[in-house]
Design a protein around this motif. Structure first.
Motif, short mmCIF file in Angstrom:
data_model
loop_
_atom_site.label_atom_id
_atom_site.label_comp_id
_atom_site.label_asym_id
_atom_site.label_seq_id
_atom_site.Cartn_x
_atom_site.Cartn_y
_atom_site.Cartn_z
N ILE A 236 0.81 -1.33 -0.21
CA ILE A 236 -0.24 -0.21 -0.41
C ILE A 236 0.76 0.99 0.02
N ASN A 237 0.21 1.98 -0.72
CA ASN A 237 1.80 3.64 -0.92
C ASN A 237 0.55 4.68 -0.98
N THR A 238 0.47 5.50 0.16
CA THR A 238 -0.27 6.58 0.09
C THR A 238 0.13 8.04 0.37
N ALA A 239 2.16 7.03 -0.05
CA ALA A 239 2.94 8.45 0.54
C ALA A 239 3.40 8.95 -0.43
N ARG A 240 4.68 8.58 -1.72
CA ARG A 240 4.57 9.50 -2.90
C ARG A 240 5.54 8.02 -3.92
N GLY A 241 4.92 8.37 -5.01
CA GLY A 241 4.87 7.04 -6.07
C GLY A 241 6.53 6.88 -6.34
N ALA B 103 -0.85 -8.10 -4.31
CA ALA B 103 -1.62 -6.98 -5.02
C ALA B 103 -1.03 -6.07 -4.38
N ALA B 104 -1.32 -4.72 -4.60
CA ALA B 104 -1.27 -3.64 -4.54
C ALA B 104 -2.76 -2.54 -4.73
N GLY B 105 -2.14 -1.27 -3.44
CA GLY B 105 -3.13 -0.18 -3.51
C GLY B 105 -2.39 1.13 -3.76
N LEU B 106 -2.61 1.88 -4.88
CA LEU B 106 -2.04 3.05 -4.66
C LEU B 106 -2.34 4.70 -4.60
N ASP B 107 -2.47 5.07 -3.76
CA ASP B 107 -2.96 6.55 -3.98
C ASP B 107 -1.76 7.36 -4.59
N MET C 184 1.55 7.25 -7.56
CA MET C 184 2.48 6.80 -8.59
C MET C 184 3.83 7.51 -9.31
N ALA C 185 4.63 7.05 -10.09
CA ALA C 185 5.50 8.59 -9.98
C ALA C 185 5.60 8.95 -11.34
N VAL C 186 4.53 8.91 -12.41
CA VAL C 186 4.00 9.61 -12.98
C VAL C 186 2.80 10.33 -12.63
N GLU C 187 2.30 11.76 -12.32
CA GLU C 187 1.09 12.05 -12.03
C GLU C 187 0.55 13.37 -12.73
N PRO C 188 -1.22 13.21 -13.79
CA PRO C 188 -1.60 12.52 -13.46
C PRO C 188 -1.18 10.96 -14.41
N LEU C 189 -2.25 9.60 -14.19
CA LEU C 189 -1.40 8.46 -14.49
C LEU C 189 -1.65 8.62 -16.20
N PRO C 190 -0.59 8.41 -16.65
CA PRO C 190 -0.74 7.48 -18.10
C PRO C 190 -1.49 6.97 -17.86
N ALA C 191 -2.33 7.50 -19.96
CA ALA C 191 -3.29 5.98 -19.58
C ALA C 191 -2.76 4.71 -20.66
N ASP C 192 -1.68 4.97 -20.51
CA ASP C 192 -1.19 3.00 -21.57
C ASP C 192 -0.38 3.41 -19.86
N SER C 193 -0.64 3.46 -18.70
CA SER C 193 0.42 3.08 -17.77
C SER C 193 0.23 1.27 -17.32
N PRO C 194 1.17 0.28 -16.61
CA PRO C 194 0.93 -0.85 -16.96
C PRO C 194 0.08 -0.76 -15.96
N LEU C 195 0.04 -0.17 -15.00
CA LEU C 195 -0.74 -0.49 -13.35
C LEU C 195 -2.05 -0.35 -14.10
N ALA C 196 -2.38 0.33 -14.63
CA ALA C 196 -4.17 0.42 -14.82
C ALA C 196 -4.41 -0.53 -15.28
N ALA C 197 -3.65 -1.81 -16.32
CA ALA C 197 -3.73 -3.07 -16.81
C ALA C 197 -4.26 -3.60 -15.53
N THR D 124 -6.37 5.60 -6.88
CA THR D 124 -6.85 6.13 -6.88
C THR D 124 -5.93 7.37 -6.93
N PRO D 125 -6.72 8.43 -7.59
CA PRO D 125 -5.97 9.35 -8.01
C PRO D 125 -5.20 10.75 -6.98
N HIS D 126 -4.64 10.28 -6.13
CA HIS D 126 -3.14 10.96 -4.88
C HIS D 126 -4.46 11.37 -4.12
N VAL D 127 -5.15 10.93 -3.97
CA VAL D 127 -6.98 11.87 -3.09
C VAL D 127 -6.17 11.51 -1.57
#
Length: 330
Positions: free
Chosen positions: A230-235, A254-258, A260-273, A280-283
């Motif tokens: 789980i990461n709610t710190a910095r990507g 599994a992982a739960g990530l608020d 990511m290394a690049v924000e906003p998350l790129p549409a082609d990021s492997p994480l999204a697949a 969650t988007p850094h909220v």
């Protein structure tokens, strides 16, 4: 004296604005909260006394362009968007609002932990698609060991709830010495001692040269197979390609990530697949209570410094400015 306060966002929580208004301040809000050009233009053309910094970059050029600038406060705790070295060179203190969003971030941490362990997002999507998919391999958290990297206000709040859930909790924080501030939590002197004992790893550390890519392939390999991260710190505190490889291979359940290394998350990021990732988007700090706390904290920081009423010295990230000139936080 009326001070000019520049907020690098189109809005500030009303409670923060009321504090500035009551002090007779002139407050400047941005039109475009993502425009570095607008930040630089405003600082170069307005007699700004203080900046309340949100997410947009506050560059060295912007800081040096404003001869009247005296103090900066981050609306939050992370300062990678602020050129602290440039502020220090100008003897400008940079404050943070430590703890203002701790409860909200802790609650999201727990939400991501539960969602990742029980595949809540995946199963919600299956049901909405008309499929009655009943996963049989969810993880019960009671009896599992939670490992916390960073044991400040957020980590301590997470620990208390995890203990109530029936988890064992251990932590590593190089800044802590002596007994644990939370009863029942075991403290480790080294990260490498914590990781092999950790079923759920949760990160609560700032981004700096020592923590960038702290959780890399070698450290991920120290976790037991099937662990959850789980990461709610910095990507950037995670080596993201190594994380993706561990999730694909099954080394991580599994992982739960608020964050990511690049924000906003790129549409082609492997994480999204990946089906075993909850995103969650850094909220973490995006609740009304947290935003109000950060706004009021930032307002008190800048007004306290400008009026000589000493903000909490521990909230200053570059305290050396007070020993290098005649300024004083008191």
């Amino acid at each position: 004296m009326a001070f000019t306060i520049f907020v690098t966002a189109p809005q500030l929580a009303p409670a923060g604005l009321r504090i500035l208004e009551a002090a007779g301040c002139r407050t400047i809000l941005m039109r475009d909260g993502s425009s570095t050009a607008e930040v630089e233009q405003t600082l170069a053309s307005e007699p700004v006394d203080a900046v309340i910094s949100r997410t947009v970059e506050l560059s060295a050029a912007a800081i040096h362009s404003c001869p009247t600038l005296k103090v900066i406060s981050k609306h939050g705790v992370g300062v990678p968007n602020i050129d602290v070295a440039a502020a220090t060179a100008r003897s400008i203190p940079v404050y943070v609002t430590a703890g203002a969003n701790a409860q909200s971030v802790a609650e999201l941490t727990l939400g991501l932990m539960l969602a990742a362990a029980r595949k809540i997002a995946l199963l919600d999507g299956e049901l909405r698609a008309g499929r009655w998919t009943r996963a049989q391999d969810g993880v019960q958290l009671a009896g599992r060991r939670l490992g916390l990297v960073g044991f400040g206000q957020i980590g301590q709040r997470v620990a208390k709830v995890a203990l109530a859930l029936g988890m064992e909790v251990e932590a590593f924080d190089p800044g802590l010495r002596g007994p644990s501030p939370v009863a029942g939590v075991v403290l480790h002197d080294a990260l490498e001692a914590l990781l092999p004992r950790t079923d759920v790893l949760s990160l609560h550390i700032p981004l700096n040269p020592h923590t960038r890519n702290l959780i890399d392939a070698a450290r991920l390999a120290l976790l037991p197979r099937g662990a959850i991260l789980i990461n709610t710190a910095r990507g950037e505190v995670i080596d993201e390609p190594a994380l993706i490889a561990a999730l694909r291979s099954g080394a991580l359940f599994a992982a739960g990530l608020d964050t990511m290394a690049v924000e906003p998350l790129p549409a082609d990021s492997p994480l999204a697949a990946l089906p075993n990732v909850v995103l969650t988007p850094h909220v973490g700090g995006s609740t009304a209570a947290a935003l109000e706390g950060m706004a009021t904290g930032a307002a008190h920081n800048v007004l306290g410094f400008l009026t000589g009423q000493a903000p909490d010295p521990s909230a200053c990230v570059n305290p050396q400015v007070f020993s290098s000139n005649d300024k004083s936080p008191s």
